[in-house]
Design a protein around this motif. Structure first.
Motif, short mmCIF file in Angstrom:
data_model
loop_
_atom_site.label_atom_id
_atom_site.label_comp_id
_atom_site.label_asym_id
_atom_site.label_seq_id
_atom_site.Cartn_x
_atom_site.Cartn_y
_atom_site.Cartn_z
N PRO A 1 0.84 -1.21 0.00
CA PRO A 1 0.00 0.00 0.00
C PRO A 1 0.87 1.24 0.00
N GLU A 2 0.64 2.13 -0.93
CA GLU A 2 1.48 3.32 -1.05
C GLU A 2 1.28 4.24 0.15
N VAL A 3 2.36 4.69 0.71
CA VAL A 3 2.31 5.55 1.89
C VAL A 3 1.81 6.93 1.49
N GLU A 4 0.89 7.48 2.28
CA GLU A 4 0.36 8.80 2.03
C GLU A 4 1.16 9.84 2.82
N PRO A 5 1.12 11.10 2.39
CA PRO A 5 1.88 12.15 3.08
C PRO A 5 1.61 12.19 4.58
N GLY A 6 2.69 12.23 5.36
CA GLY A 6 2.55 12.33 6.80
C GLY A 6 2.46 11.01 7.53
N GLU A 7 2.33 9.90 6.79
CA GLU A 7 2.18 8.59 7.44
C GLU A 7 3.51 8.02 7.95
N PHE A 8 4.58 8.36 7.24
CA PHE A 8 5.88 7.77 7.59
C PHE A 8 6.97 8.80 7.28
N HIS A 9 7.89 8.98 8.22
CA HIS A 9 8.95 9.95 8.01
C HIS A 9 10.22 9.26 7.50
N LEU A 10 10.73 9.75 6.38
CA LEU A 10 11.97 9.26 5.80
C LEU A 10 13.04 10.34 5.96
N ASP A 11 14.13 9.99 6.62
CA ASP A 11 15.24 10.91 6.79
C ASP A 11 16.08 10.89 5.51
N LEU A 12 15.96 11.94 4.71
CA LEU A 12 16.67 11.98 3.44
C LEU A 12 18.18 12.03 3.63
N GLY A 13 18.63 12.33 4.86
CA GLY A 13 20.06 12.31 5.13
C GLY A 13 20.63 10.91 5.08
N GLU A 14 19.77 9.88 5.15
CA GLU A 14 20.21 8.49 5.08
C GLU A 14 20.10 7.91 3.67
N VAL A 15 19.79 8.79 2.71
CA VAL A 15 19.58 8.32 1.33
C VAL A 15 20.59 8.96 0.40
N ARG A 16 21.24 8.14 -0.44
CA ARG A 16 22.13 8.63 -1.48
C ARG A 16 21.39 8.56 -2.81
N PHE A 17 21.45 9.64 -3.57
CA PHE A 17 20.78 9.69 -4.87
C PHE A 17 21.82 9.68 -5.99
N ASP A 18 21.65 8.76 -6.95
CA ASP A 18 22.51 8.70 -8.13
C ASP A 18 21.65 8.99 -9.35
N VAL A 19 22.24 9.69 -10.31
CA VAL A 19 21.53 10.02 -11.56
C VAL A 19 22.25 9.32 -12.71
N PHE A 20 21.47 8.71 -13.61
CA PHE A 20 22.06 8.02 -14.76
C PHE A 20 21.10 8.06 -15.93
N ARG A 21 21.54 7.54 -17.04
CA ARG A 21 20.72 7.57 -18.26
C ARG A 21 19.68 6.47 -18.24
N SER A 22 18.44 6.82 -18.52
CA SER A 22 17.35 5.86 -18.50
C SER A 22 17.55 4.80 -19.57
N GLN A 23 17.06 3.58 -19.24
CA GLN A 23 17.14 2.45 -20.18
C GLN A 23 15.81 2.18 -20.85
#
Length: 368
Positions: free
Chosen positions: A203-225
């Motif tokens: 079930p997709e989480v709705e706004p405010g239901e769960f807090h994700l600390d973005l400081g624990e997430v690394r984002f990588d960008v690459f070319r779509s396949q």
């Protein structure tokens, strides 16, 4: 039961009045909550109104029994109304059973090839087509977020978002291991192979239901396949979100559907938040060892739930019994899952009714 029905009817009235309040319209989250609750209560209130109208009709029909000229006609009408009132009573009893609070949410669908190599990957795509057609018939939309496709036309993994009213309710029965038995196109001697695909529905989480600390997430960008068979994106807009990289808690989410890097990042965050919320819920419910945890919340994929037997043109759902267990494969694989889903829903309601009557009987026995 009547007291609870009166409470819900009163709540429906309050929800309707609140929906007409400009303050609710100004608050998108509150308006969405009220709209969802209105949809949930509407079937029950509709039955209550029908019941009230039939009760008035029944009183009138019974008065006509005293008229010799109208007696025969009145007897038939009384019988018909009483029969429908009995049906409504049963339907209301079912509607009062506990419901899954996630039913009205959007869903994240994950398909992963299991045993069977390339054949399992081909079946992943067969299931994706089946689910897309099923979603279309239910007024829902399937949006593929990521797909690891093979040169043979299969895929080792597909992640998709299902959106629309009660999307999770429509798909939640699909989680588990799906087994296929058929002769692969590459099999020269006509031998039947058995392959498996695991399906997860969150079930997709709705706004405010769960807090994700973005400081624990690394984002990588690459070319779509070109996930999901779409045209290859020539810009570096695909996004990989890595939660707690390099730790045992690491979770990787890839989104390469959208043309916008911002949109892909937002969707990757949404999927990652949904997975983390599901993981937390599964751990909590596993400790409780409740029936609901076993049936709904654990995400356990170790159990075989369905077999697709191509030589016998038969789909067998192993959670069902009797005549509801088997269905024609050629129809189901074309997306006609409604009959299977309805049978599973009925089975759960019956189990809830039995559990409720058992609990009630035990309470009454103890009180006596």
């Amino acid at each position: 039961m009547s007291g609870r029905l009166e409470e819900l009817a009163a709540e429906f009235g309050m929800v309707e009045r609140a929906l007409g309040d400009p303050a609710a319209l100004a608050d998108s989250r509150e308006y969405a909550r009220l709209t969802r609750r209105h949809r949930e209560l509407l079937p029950l209130v509709t039955l209550l109104r029908e019941q009230e109208g039939l009760a008035a009709d029944l009183r009138g029909a019974r008065e006509l029994l005293a008229d010799p000229d109208m007696r025969e006609l009145a007897e038939g009408e009384v019988q018909s109304i009483e029969s429908r009132l009995d049906e409504i009573s049963g339907e209301l009893e079912v509607l009062l059973l506990p419901t899954d609070p996630d039913d009205s949410k959007n869903a994240i669908l994950e398909l992963r090839a299991g045993a069977g190599g390339a054949e399992a990957g081909l079946f992943v795509m067969d299931l994706l087509r089946m689910y897309t057609r099923y979603a279309d018939s239910a007024g829902l939309k399937v949006n593929v977020l990521d797909a690891n496709e093979s040169d043979l036309g299969g895929a080792s993994k597909v992640v998709a978002e299902i959106t629309g009213e009660f999307a999770y309710r429509a798909f939640k029965w699909e989680r588990g291991v799906h087994r296929v038995q058929r002769v692969p196109a590459t099999e020269s001697q006509g031998r039947i192979h058995t392959s498996t695909v695991t399906v997860a529905v969150l079930p997709e989480v709705e706004p405010g239901e769960f807090h994700l600390d973005l400081g624990e997430v690394r984002f990588d960008v690459f070319r779509s396949q070109g996930a999901g068979g779409q045209g290859v994106n020539t810009t570096d807009s695909a996004v990989r979100a890595v939660y707690r990289p390099g730790t045992p808690d690491e979770i990787i989410v890839v989104c390469q559907d959208g043309r916008s890097q911002i949109k892909n990042k937002e969707k990757a965050i949404q999927v990652l938040t949904t997975r983390l919320a599901e993981k937390e819920r599964a751990e909590r419910e596993a400790k409780e060892r409740s029936d609901r945890a076993a049936q709904v919340g654990t995400g356990d994929r170790s159990e075989k739930i369905r077999t697709y037997n191509y030589p016998q043109n038969r789909v067998t759902d192993h959670r069902l019994e009797g005549e509801h267990k088997n269905h024609p494969l050629d129809s189901v694989i074309e997306g006609n899952l409604g009959g299977v889903v309805a049978a599973l829903a009925r089975d759960e309601k019956e189990r809830q009714l039995i559990a409720m009557s058992t609990e009630t009987g035990g309470t009454q026995h103890g009180a006596a």
